[in-house]
Design a protein around this motif. Sequence first.
Motif, mmCIF file in Angstrom:
data_model
loop_
_atom_site.group_PDB
_atom_site.id
_atom_site.type_symbol
_atom_site.label_atom_id
_atom_site.label_comp_id
_atom_site.label_asym_id
_atom_site.label_seq_id
_atom_site.Cartn_x
_atom_site.Cartn_y
_atom_site.Cartn_z
ATOM 1 N N UNK A 1 -9.270 9.410 -127.956
ATOM 2 C CA UNK A 1 -9.300 10.884 -127.431
ATOM 3 C C UNK A 1 -9.985 11.868 -128.394
ATOM 4 N N UNK A 2 -10.917 11.912 -128.451
ATOM 5 C CA UNK A 2 -11.733 12.629 -129.703
ATOM 6 C C UNK A 2 -11.548 14.187 -129.563
ATOM 7 N N UNK A 3 -11.506 14.565 -128.363
ATOM 8 C CA UNK A 3 -11.009 16.064 -128.148
ATOM 9 C C UNK A 3 -10.009 16.592 -128.968
ATOM 10 N N UNK A 4 -8.726 15.670 -128.623
ATOM 11 C CA UNK A 4 -7.521 16.054 -129.401
ATOM 12 C C UNK A 4 -7.777 15.665 -130.815
ATOM 13 N N UNK A 5 -8.479 14.745 -131.401
ATOM 14 C CA UNK A 5 -8.753 14.628 -132.762
ATOM 15 C C UNK A 5 -9.463 15.833 -133.394
ATOM 16 N N UNK A 6 -10.350 16.338 -132.482
ATOM 17 C CA UNK A 6 -11.131 17.512 -133.306
ATOM 18 C C UNK A 6 -10.204 18.711 -133.113
ATOM 19 N N UNK A 7 -9.260 19.039 -132.089
ATOM 20 C CA UNK A 7 -8.367 19.932 -132.084
ATOM 21 C C UNK A 7 -7.307 20.105 -133.375
ATOM 22 N N UNK A 8 -7.023 18.841 -133.724
ATOM 23 C CA UNK A 8 -6.179 18.648 -134.818
ATOM 24 C C UNK A 8 -6.843 18.935 -135.939
ATOM 25 N N UNK A 9 -8.196 18.441 -136.002
ATOM 26 C CA UNK A 9 -8.853 18.637 -137.506
ATOM 27 C C UNK A 9 -9.005 20.410 -137.379
ATOM 28 N N UNK A 10 -9.161 20.893 -136.429
ATOM 29 C CA UNK A 10 -9.305 22.381 -136.581
ATOM 30 C C UNK A 10 -8.181 23.185 -137.012
ATOM 31 N N UNK A 11 -7.110 22.624 -136.215
ATOM 32 C CA UNK A 11 -5.627 23.173 -136.855
ATOM 33 C C UNK A 11 -5.685 23.141 -138.364
ATOM 34 N N UNK A 12 -6.279 21.865 -139.044
ATOM 35 C CA UNK A 12 -5.911 21.790 -140.429
ATOM 36 C C UNK A 12 -6.830 22.791 -141.029
ATOM 37 N N UNK A 13 -7.935 23.006 -140.522
ATOM 38 C CA UNK A 13 -8.976 23.777 -141.129
ATOM 39 C C UNK A 13 -8.641 25.463 -140.746
ATOM 40 N N UNK A 14 -7.734 25.857 -139.797
ATOM 41 C CA UNK A 14 -7.377 26.926 -139.387
ATOM 42 C C UNK A 14 -6.416 27.424 -140.664
ATOM 43 N N UNK A 15 -5.448 26.717 -141.050
ATOM 44 C CA UNK A 15 -4.645 26.824 -142.147
ATOM 45 C C UNK A 15 -5.302 26.816 -143.452
ATOM 46 N N UNK A 16 -6.308 26.005 -143.742
ATOM 47 C CA UNK A 16 -7.043 25.905 -145.217
ATOM 48 C C UNK A 16 -8.274 25.601 -144.724
ATOM 49 N N UNK A 17 -9.466 26.668 -144.566
ATOM 50 C CA UNK A 17 -10.734 26.315 -144.393
ATOM 51 C C UNK A 17 -11.542 25.789 -145.583
ATOM 52 N N UNK A 18 -10.827 25.515 -146.773
ATOM 53 C CA UNK A 18 -11.313 24.561 -147.899
ATOM 54 C C UNK A 18 -10.902 23.285 -147.846
ATOM 55 N N UNK A 19 -10.284 22.809 -146.829
ATOM 56 C CA UNK A 19 -9.482 21.576 -146.572
ATOM 57 C C UNK A 19 -10.675 20.304 -146.270
ATOM 58 N N UNK A 20 -10.658 19.553 -147.504
ATOM 59 C CA UNK A 20 -11.718 18.496 -147.416
ATOM 60 C C UNK A 20 -11.166 17.432 -146.417
ATOM 61 N N UNK B 1 -9.969 29.356 -129.925
ATOM 62 C CA UNK B 1 -11.183 28.389 -130.012
ATOM 63 C C UNK B 1 -10.634 26.822 -130.077
ATOM 64 N N UNK B 2 -9.309 26.810 -130.902
ATOM 65 C CA UNK B 2 -8.630 25.462 -130.880
ATOM 66 C C UNK B 2 -8.056 25.010 -129.553
ATOM 67 N N UNK B 3 -7.672 26.005 -128.710
ATOM 68 C CA UNK B 3 -7.159 25.536 -127.403
ATOM 69 C C UNK B 3 -8.422 25.164 -126.481
ATOM 70 N N UNK B 4 -9.329 25.860 -126.699
ATOM 71 C CA UNK B 4 -10.616 25.605 -125.796
ATOM 72 C C UNK B 4 -11.253 24.166 -126.236
ATOM 73 N N UNK B 5 -11.110 23.847 -127.729
ATOM 74 C CA UNK B 5 -11.582 22.411 -127.927
ATOM 75 C C UNK B 5 -10.683 21.404 -127.635
ATOM 76 N N UNK B 6 -9.379 21.765 -127.348
ATOM 77 C CA UNK B 6 -8.424 20.443 -127.055
ATOM 78 C C UNK B 6 -8.611 20.487 -125.497
ATOM 79 N N UNK B 7 -9.249 21.269 -124.739
ATOM 80 C CA UNK B 7 -9.014 21.249 -123.385
ATOM 81 C C UNK B 7 -10.531 20.607 -123.000
ATOM 82 N N UNK B 8 -11.424 20.841 -123.793
ATOM 83 C CA UNK B 8 -12.808 20.407 -123.295
ATOM 84 C C UNK B 8 -12.941 19.081 -123.203
ATOM 85 N N UNK B 9 -12.277 18.269 -123.879
ATOM 86 C CA UNK B 9 -12.422 16.875 -123.498
ATOM 87 C C UNK B 9 -11.631 16.371 -122.281
ATOM 88 N N UNK B 10 -11.080 17.164 -121.610
ATOM 89 C CA UNK B 10 -10.218 16.795 -120.281
ATOM 90 C C UNK B 10 -10.921 17.395 -119.096
#
Length: 598
Positions: A188-207, A328-337
């Motif tokens: 489920x790479x859409x959910x994986x992407x949404x989770x990664x985007x959520x991390x970056x929303x909190x910290x855009x410099x998150x490696x 945008x994160x919600x759209x990314x999460x739904x994009x894979x469904x």
Amino acid sequence: ALPISIEGGQKDPTTLAFAALSAYRRGEMKDAAQWAKESLEKDGKGPWSSLADSVEHLTEDNVGKLRLTRPKPSTLPGGEDPTPGAVGPKLFPKGVAVSEPLKGVGGLLADAKAAYGVQDFAQVEKLASTVLFSDANNFEALRLRALAQTRAGRYGPALEDAVRGLALKPDAPDLLGAQAVTAGRSGDFATARAAALALLAADPQSAAGLRLLAFANAGLRDRAAMTAALERAAALDAANGELLRRARSLPEDGDLLSLFTDGYLLGDRTAAPLKDSPRGGLAKTLLGVGGGVLAGLALALAALAALKRRRAAAAEGALDLAMFKPDAMRAAAVAGDPPQVGPYKVLGKLGTGGMGVVYKAEDTKLGRTVALKRLRPEIAGEPREHARFLKEARIVSALDHPGIVHIYSVQEAPEGDYLVFEFVEGSTLAELVAARGRLPLAEARSLIAQAADAVAYAHAQGVVHRDLKPSNIMVDRRGRVRVMDFGVARAEKEALSRLTGAETSSGSPPYIAPEQAEGRTTPACDVYALGVCLYELLSGRTPFSGTAGAMHMAKRAGKFPPLGSPVDAVIARALDPDPARRYASPRELAAALGVVPA
């Protein structure tokens, strides 16, 4: 227990491999090297050959100075002698134990954190589960268990715990990371992407967020987006530069996901996947041994290597924060469904497990509700494995029994193939046990008898389930037992094993027969699994626990905690280490269970 088994003449490849690991952990390099060599000589391509290969490699002269300083114990902690049926810490003592008497929640969580610090993931899971038994919404227990399961490669349970934890604290960064890894490993790479985007929303410099975003984009086959994320990650941390170089040099038709190991995704400070040993598979085994000392050693070596490489790097421009906004994160999460798959209107996601994503859908032509399971992209993209998987699905679709969930068809779609299943409303036996605890004998007997009848029918058609467990057995709204995943989950897992080179055996470790763990599968394996299910229904727990190796040894010894009732004799025969001494069929097991007084 393992040296005793070896001295007693039990020298099958699996026993030798785990004996080698046990000896290595105690610093007994000579025995470790000898037993690893013998295991490889007996079966160089078996389920545990990579484990034996790794131990042999670690005892060679080039790493001969890496020794564990733990003195060889004459007895186990607490003065107990090792026995052939020992499991968990008794088999592989790790130096982290819960003090007696049993601690409160705070003490259990403190011990779980200490266990996590020494990579004892099985102990972490055990302690966190103890807390969650009395407090199902304890965030710290969910967090620790999700992280430990992720490290141990138990992606399905880890994803469930991560989702539960995020429901309590949606911005928990380590759980977002675990969700990204486990959702991606589950397809489920859409959910994986949404989770990664959520991390970056909190910290855009998150490696870490960028690494995970690159991984998700690789799974979505978006090479440009993957490379862009890796470029930003390399700008923030030079340790990511080597992976970026490899990504750029990968052929156009190369496997993007092969770039990402769990160790890299989980921040073990490796610039890229560790190189294999000359014999191959070392890094994979080190990071996947289930939380044992080899995993801890691999992480330590990776940290040392990264410290030598790491240099501060200047950031190259600001990230486009628009892509990290909640909408945008919600759209990314739904994009894979997908909203529609052929004639099937998708109504929602039923779940994400270790083998893929399952949707609830409406058959607009026939007016019925179905379940859609999306085929893993790794399999769909490989013609030989794709054909082999569909052949298995066709065999299973021919099974026609009221106790078996039917496969209706295979539906092709631009994003991949879907299996169309009968939709069954109800609860799994795992959910029943979780909600009610131990079941009365009369109820357990009825449930097992119905499941046994369905499994016996499949055996008569030449189909062995291979992965029977409470989560694969449902009770529908009318109280009928329905057995799921006949052959399909196993076929998918084996296909992934062939494609990735991962050493996996079909089935789930607590439920599979010992010979199945060694690569031999017959209908007797399903009888064994039904016996384990029966034990769990009556006790609320499985008869075997601990690491896969510990469980294997306990199963080979035929030792499990008795329930103290006449049903023990039935369970003991179902769980006999010798398949020839078990009940001859699932129906014979059900018949023997039927005469046990309630």
